[in-house]
Every structure is written in C-alpha cells, then in structure tokens.
Design an enzyme around this catalytic site. Sequence first.
Site, PDB file in Angstrom:
ATOM      1  N   LYS A  46       0.809  -1.212   0.000  1.00 28.42           N
ATOM      2  CA  LYS A  46       0.000   0.000   0.000  1.00 28.42           C
ATOM      3  C   LYS A  46       0.849   1.271   0.000  1.00 28.42           C
ATOM      4  O   LYS A  46       0.636   2.164  -0.820  1.00 28.42           O
ATOM      5  CB  LYS A  46      -0.898  -0.006   1.248  1.00 28.42           C
ATOM      6  CG  LYS A  46      -1.728   1.226   1.381  1.00 28.42           C
ATOM      7  CD  LYS A  46      -2.441   1.250   2.713  1.00 28.42           C
ATOM      8  CE  LYS A  46      -1.478   1.618   3.821  1.00 28.42           C
ATOM      9  NZ  LYS A  46      -2.152   1.777   5.124  1.00 28.42           N
ATOM     10  N   THR A  47       1.812   1.321   0.903  1.00 26.97           N
ATOM     11  CA  THR A  47       2.615   2.532   1.011  1.00 26.97           C
ATOM     12  C   THR A  47       3.358   2.804  -0.285  1.00 26.97           C
ATOM     13  O   THR A  47       3.466   3.947  -0.728  1.00 26.97           O
ATOM     14  CB  THR A  47       3.610   2.401   2.175  1.00 26.97           C
ATOM     15  OG1 THR A  47       2.908   1.951   3.321  1.00 26.97           O
ATOM     16  CG2 THR A  47       4.249   3.735   2.479  1.00 26.97           C
ATOM     17  N   ASP A 232      -5.409   8.112   3.860  1.00 30.04           N
ATOM     18  CA  ASP A 232      -4.930   6.787   4.233  1.00 30.04           C
ATOM     19  C   ASP A 232      -5.781   6.253   5.391  1.00 30.04           C
ATOM     20  O   ASP A 232      -6.378   7.035   6.125  1.00 30.04           O
ATOM     21  CB  ASP A 232      -3.462   6.904   4.659  1.00 30.04           C
ATOM     22  CG  ASP A 232      -2.790   5.550   4.742  1.00 30.04           C
ATOM     23  OD1 ASP A 232      -3.397   4.569   4.278  1.00 30.04           O
ATOM     24  OD2 ASP A 232      -1.668   5.484   5.268  1.00 30.04           O
ATOM     25  N   GLU A 233      -5.814   4.950   5.560  1.00 26.49           N
ATOM     26  CA  GLU A 233      -6.582   4.326   6.652  1.00 26.49           C
ATOM     27  C   GLU A 233      -8.019   4.843   6.689  1.00 26.49           C
ATOM     28  O   GLU A 233      -8.541   5.218   7.735  1.00 26.49           O
ATOM     29  CB  GLU A 233      -5.918   4.595   8.012  1.00 26.49           C
ATOM     30  CG  GLU A 233      -4.443   4.282   8.069  1.00 26.49           C
ATOM     31  CD  GLU A 233      -4.151   2.803   8.223  1.00 26.49           C
ATOM     32  OE1 GLU A 233      -5.079   1.989   8.058  1.00 26.49           O
ATOM     33  OE2 GLU A 233      -2.981   2.472   8.477  1.00 26.49           O
ATOM     34  N   GLN A 263      -8.997  -4.194   8.774  1.00 22.20           N
ATOM     35  CA  GLN A 263      -8.047  -3.658   9.742  1.00 22.20           C
ATOM     36  C   GLN A 263      -8.612  -2.463  10.498  1.00 22.20           C
ATOM     37  O   GLN A 263      -7.868  -1.641  11.042  1.00 22.20           O
ATOM     38  CB  GLN A 263      -6.746  -3.260   9.040  1.00 22.20           C
ATOM     39  CG  GLN A 263      -6.025  -4.445   8.446  1.00 22.20           C
ATOM     40  CD  GLN A 263      -4.676  -4.045   7.876  1.00 22.20           C
ATOM     41  OE1 GLN A 263      -3.807  -3.553   8.571  1.00 22.20           O
ATOM     42  NE2 GLN A 263      -4.508  -4.258   6.581  1.00 22.20           N
ATOM     43  N   ARG A 615       1.254  -8.734  10.811  1.00 22.48           N
ATOM     44  CA  ARG A 615       2.519  -7.998  10.936  1.00 22.48           C
ATOM     45  C   ARG A 615       3.706  -8.921  10.666  1.00 22.48           C
ATOM     46  O   ARG A 615       4.822  -8.475  10.440  1.00 22.48           O
ATOM     47  CB  ARG A 615       2.705  -7.399  12.340  1.00 22.48           C
ATOM     48  CG  ARG A 615       1.685  -6.372  12.798  1.00 22.48           C
ATOM     49  CD  ARG A 615       1.465  -5.297  11.800  1.00 22.48           C
ATOM     50  NE  ARG A 615       0.302  -5.627  10.971  1.00 22.48           N
ATOM     51  CZ  ARG A 615       0.008  -5.000   9.849  1.00 22.48           C
ATOM     52  NH1 ARG A 615       0.765  -4.039   9.403  1.00 22.48           N
ATOM     53  NH2 ARG A 615      -1.054  -5.354   9.146  1.00 22.48           N
TER      54      ARG A 615
END
Length: 771
Positions: A46-47, A232-233, A263, A615
């Site tokens: 994503k980043t 974002d998010e 998430q 993670r």
Amino acid sequence: MLNLVPSEPGQPRGQDLLTGLNASQAEAVANITGPLLIIAGAGSGKTRVLTYRLAYMLRNGVAPQQILALTFTNKAAQEMKERIGHLVGEQTARAIWAGTFHSIFARILRQYAERIGYTPAFTIYDTDDQTAAIKAVMNQLGISQQVLPPSGVRNRISSAKNTMMSWQEYARSAKSVVEQQTGQIFEQYERRLRQSNAMDFDDLLNATIVLLRDNPDVLATLQDRFRYIMVDEYQDTNRSQYTVISMLAARHGNLCVVGDDAQSIYRWRGADIRNILDFERDYPKATVVRLEQNYRSTKTILAAAHSVIKRNSGQLKKDLWTDNPEGEKITVLACRDDREEAEMITRTIRSRMASHNYSPKDVAILYRTNAQSQALEDAFRRSNMAYHIVSGVSFYKRKEVKDTLAYLRILVNPDDSESILRVINEPARGIGNTSIERIQQYAAQNNLSFFAALNQIDRIPLMQGRTIKAVSDFMSIINRHRELINELSPASLAQAYIEATGLPQMYKLQQSEDSLDRWNNIERVLDHIAEQQELNDELTLVTYLEQISLISDTDDPQMGSNRISMMTMHAAKGLEFPLVVIAGLEQGLFPLAKAEQDPDEQEEERRLLYVGITRAREQLVLSYAEQRYRFGEITFSRPSMFLAEIDKDTIAPSGRSMTGTTVTQQRPQKAPFQPTQGRVPQRPSAVEHNEYSQIPMPKRYTSASQPKNRNVPSAGTPSMRVGQRVKHPMFGPGTISAISGAGQNEKATVLFDNGQRKQLMVAFARLEIIG
DNA sequence: ACTTAGTAAATTCTC
DNA sequence: TTTACTAAGT
C-alpha cells in the site's frame, strides 16, 4: 531520484514508475483523477502504491502544493514524506500538505481562527486538560464526581462530538439522568473551552467543518488549493473526518481513499466503518482497485489470519493471496503465569534469532494492553537483550513537563484557564483552594475567563490582602514576559520566563534525586525548544506547543535502532517484522472482558488480532498464561477463544511437559537453549529509549538500573525483613509478613497484633523496630 | 494553607 | 503496581 524530463506530449508521463508494479497496483497509481477507492489488503504494498501515485501525479503536472495527504499518525505521514522525498526530491516533497487530520486542520484553523471566534494562539487541550475542565464544570454545577465519573463524561462528550452532535442536540435526546447531567456538563464545557480560547481534539475537526460551512470563500479557496486529496486508513475515519473530506473534495472530485475494512480497529474512538463500505455509494463514478497480492507473509501466516477474520460478518469482498513460500508453522506457548510467559518468549526469541540469523530489529512482541510490557521488560532485562518500548509513559505526561508547558501556554494564550489553574500555585505562592474557588465563582458569575478575573482581583469579594499580593505577583510574571514575545526568540523567552516562575528553582533546591531529575526534565524542554528553533527559524511558541500537543506516543524515533520492539497491536499497525510474538491470548485480556458479551466489540478484537498476525513476515509465535498479575492481584484465565479459531493446520504440534507447561518442539538441528551463552552483555535499553525527537528519556521512572527484587530489603533499611517485629504509633505492635518494592517505594505488609493487616510505605510510616 | 498518610481506584486503544 | 483523591494533622 527519478528523472523529471517530460516525455512525449499526449501520453501520460512517468510510465517508468509503473514497471515493477503488479496490474492492480499500476492501475491505482495511474488513476489520478476522479474518485478512487483502493482496498489494500495487509502487506499488499500500500505505502509503495501511495508514494508512487503521488510521484506519478507530480510527473504529470500536478503541483505539490495542490496535494493534500491525510494520515492518522505522524509516523505514517513522516514515512510517506520521506519516501516521496526519495522519489521526487526533498524540496518537492516538502511542499505537499501531508500530515495527520489534526495537524493539518490545526494549521488551517490558525490561519482562519478569527472567522470562528478564536484567536490564532488558541490552545489545544489534550485528554487530561479535557478531564480537568470537566471536573471544574461539574464542581460548578454541583454534580458529584463519585456519582458521575468525569472520565465517563469525557467519553460521552467525545463520542457525541465525533458524530458532530452539538450539546443542544445531545441534551435534547438525553433520556437517562446520566445523559441529562452529561448534557448540562457538555454545555458548560463548551462554553468554558471557548472562553479559554481552547479546542480539544474533536474540536479541531468540527471547527473546521463550521469554518467551511459558514465561509464559502474559505471553502472555495481550500477546494482550489487541494485539488488532489488522498486519505490513508480510510476505514478509521469518523463522521467529522468524513464530512471535512467530502466538503473539500466536492469541487474537483479527485479523492483517493485507501483502506482495509478488515483492519478497522478504532471503532471505540468513533471510527465509522460505513465510511469505507459506502464509498461506492457516495461516489457512484468511483473506480475501485483491490490490492490482493500479499508480499509480506508466508502462506501459513496468511492462512492463519484468514481463518480468524473470516468469522467476522460484513466484510468487503477481497481475496488475499501470496506467492511467498509455505513457511514454518505457528508456535503456541502455553505458560503457567505471566512471568513464565515472559521467560519463554525471551528464550524462544533468542533461539530463533540464533537459528534464523535475525537481528533484534527483526523481532516484535505485540500485546493487547500496555500493562503487559512490565513482565516482558523484566525478563528482557534479566537476560540482557536489547529492547525498546513504543509508547509507555510519555515524557510529556510527567508533571514537571506538563507544568512547564502550561506556563508556556499561558504566555501565548492567557485565557487558557486549565493551564493557569494547573500552575497558579506551583510552586506554592500562597494561593490556596479557597481563594481559587472564589475567583472561579467570580469568573463564572461575570462571564469572564479565569485570567480576566485575576485581572480584577481587587474587585473580588472576600479576598485577603495577602492573596491579592500573591496574585498580582503571579500576574506580573506573565504580563512582563508577554511584552517580550516579539522582542525575544522563543527559546530565550521561554528560558527567562520559566526561570522567573520559580518552578525549576523549586526542584533544584529540594536536592533529592527525584527532584533533581525533575529539574533536569524542565531543562530538557527548554533545550528542546532551542533545538527546534535551530531547525526551523520560523518557529514560534504557538507552533511549538501545537507540535507537542499533536505528537503521540507511537511516534517513536528509536524505531530504526537495532532492538527488539514491544508495543500494543494498535501501535503496530502499518509495521512488519520477520518474527512476531503475540502475547497474552487469554479470555478476558484478548479479547478484553468487556468484548465477551458484545458481538460488535468481539469483531473489533478479532480484527485487531488480524492486524497482529499480519505484521509477521516469516514466523509467528502466540502465547498465553493460565494466571497473571492484574491490578496487583493474581487472576486466572482460560486460553483465548481466538486460539481455537485459528486453522489447526497452521499450528505446530506441541507436547505437554511434566510441569504442566507446554514445550514446543525444537527443530532437530538446533542445540538446546543455553543461558546467556556467548553474548556480549548490553546495557538495558529502556534507559535510553526516548519518546520523540531529541528529548532524551529522563533517567527517573525508566531507571530500571536497580532490579526490583521482591522480598529483599533495600540497602537503606536493612532491618526491614519478613518476620521482623515492629511497632506503629497508631496500630501498635505487629509482625512484617511481606515486603514489596524497593528504596522510596518499599512497602511492608504488617500483621498487627490487634488482627489488622496493613500495607505501609516504609519510608513514611513511622515503624519502630522492636523485639 | 500546606503536608502527609492512608485509602480507593484504575488499567485499552489515539490525535 | 501506580496514581489520584481525601482526610487529618501541622
């Protein structure tokens, strides 16, 4: 840096950015106009997509000033800026408006403060300030804090604000007595903040909405400035954030939101998952791109994550898959208690580091609550392993630091009542509670801020001559230095002013180790201002204070250092590690007790576990303990229901040993564990870790230097030991049955002959040794 | 007005 | 285990 030479006209530029991306990633990057929803599964790059997309925009003629990139944490904003900097050069990257919702809108609000009845020097209240204001208001209204806990009031007010509810609306819909009283407090709270020229976190968003709603010219200006908006998010946005975004994007419609409903872990602070679920309805012309290839984790880990999250209802459709190898199975550590859990985790980590050549920075331990770090820290310290804790007690939460900052806040915004009340008698100036009460009452009656009331001190009834003198001395310190705001640099002004308040001297004169550390911490704040001023010659006290208010504990600069990380799963969002340990998988802890009944809460806990599992890149270890210390007491618990939900095929078989604890199967080629063998001793790292920027962690509180040996008396009081006969002036003779803590904190549990059992601080209780 | 001793309560997560 | 508040003492 990529080349910025324009390519052939008529053809989009920056095609080179797209090579090396998969089809959906490339689609997301090249789609820069119109509404775009990117559903980005965990570990799907994503980043990378976000930064490339920004670079792609810049390459195609978008000016950096036209881009607004909103994130939830400073950490995320920082990382984004850095990575764009690498792609397009730092100069360009800096011109992009990238930051958290709160920091960006605070910046905008300062610019237009007058439009909404504030001055540009408004103060931002944190949670503690809010609670203080609420307590003051409750006092004024005569509502008992026993009956109605202020923290609960704060939560209700905050959630109301998160849904953009005014106090009028809240009061109108209030049913229960609690809600009605909250409504009253809400009203007075709002008035008090306004009078203090202060905003809480929620206000930063809602005030922006009001600003845009009531000032079409401002709205138009900002819509034209931010032609391209990226969020974002997005799954974690609340109603207010959603509204601001919609308003800003309404004109040009170039809105790109990125998120993963799986998430979403901030429902408790007002995040509304519907925002992402309904994006396609809000923007019918939206392009939807799914990033479903996971580049991070092994097949095993992804399967485990999937087996958990599939139990939740109402997910956006997406199929996460990976080309990565199968990987190793998940290990489950069953432990007797929290102490053993910590021990087994250190042992497991140590052996995996040896067998897989991991360095400390490749390893993270995640837990549900911050309190769990205690036992882990002890174990790591004992075994000399380098670790650091993200979050924990922040430097800025310390009393002396808060006092210093409160003084500075008063200087730029004297109407800030909460800050004045905090320090008006710190150090003691002879302005006691009774006087403060009377001044507050006078202020309320005459609709004045506390500072304004202080200015009229001689008109307030029942004031003693001595008090009036004390107040005018206090006021003169502030007023004298206020006149210097434009004369001196922030750093020298702060230095002189804080000196004048007598706060540092108070600590310095006390000469105890404790107070010297506090004095030291004040000096560090002043040094920090000087440092920041060096870095940014436009720094003002207002912007400095804002910066401090909006940083969070997860903004940990030590992240890059080579240490094992410990943090909550919330703090771990967005990070990845080859080896991840998730500790404390017990019913009542994870999921938390209060989620056991509520299905919605339970789903949120499950998403949190999903975040935790994903993670991990290569290895995952889960652990639970049958009993652990909570609230200073031993509590018993059963393994988490989540353990049973994880696909059995992904978990390594385990065997029970004689002690009742589980020993995971050792890999055949590995030698048995040997304690501290061949390791270079390292200093315990907690002492060095710092919370933010250049402020080093103070020595106190973190000085894990003296290990806390239970049941061993400290050197200062050699005669205090279990079994010792003692005499107390009030309780009479008795016998010490237990000792805990050390040094200043040493406590003795005494069983008195009259049958009473008391825990006493050895340093304070006048215990006399007898027998 | 201020200090001190003792009790009660709190512990989720963030800007 | 730590902090926060209250009551009593100086």
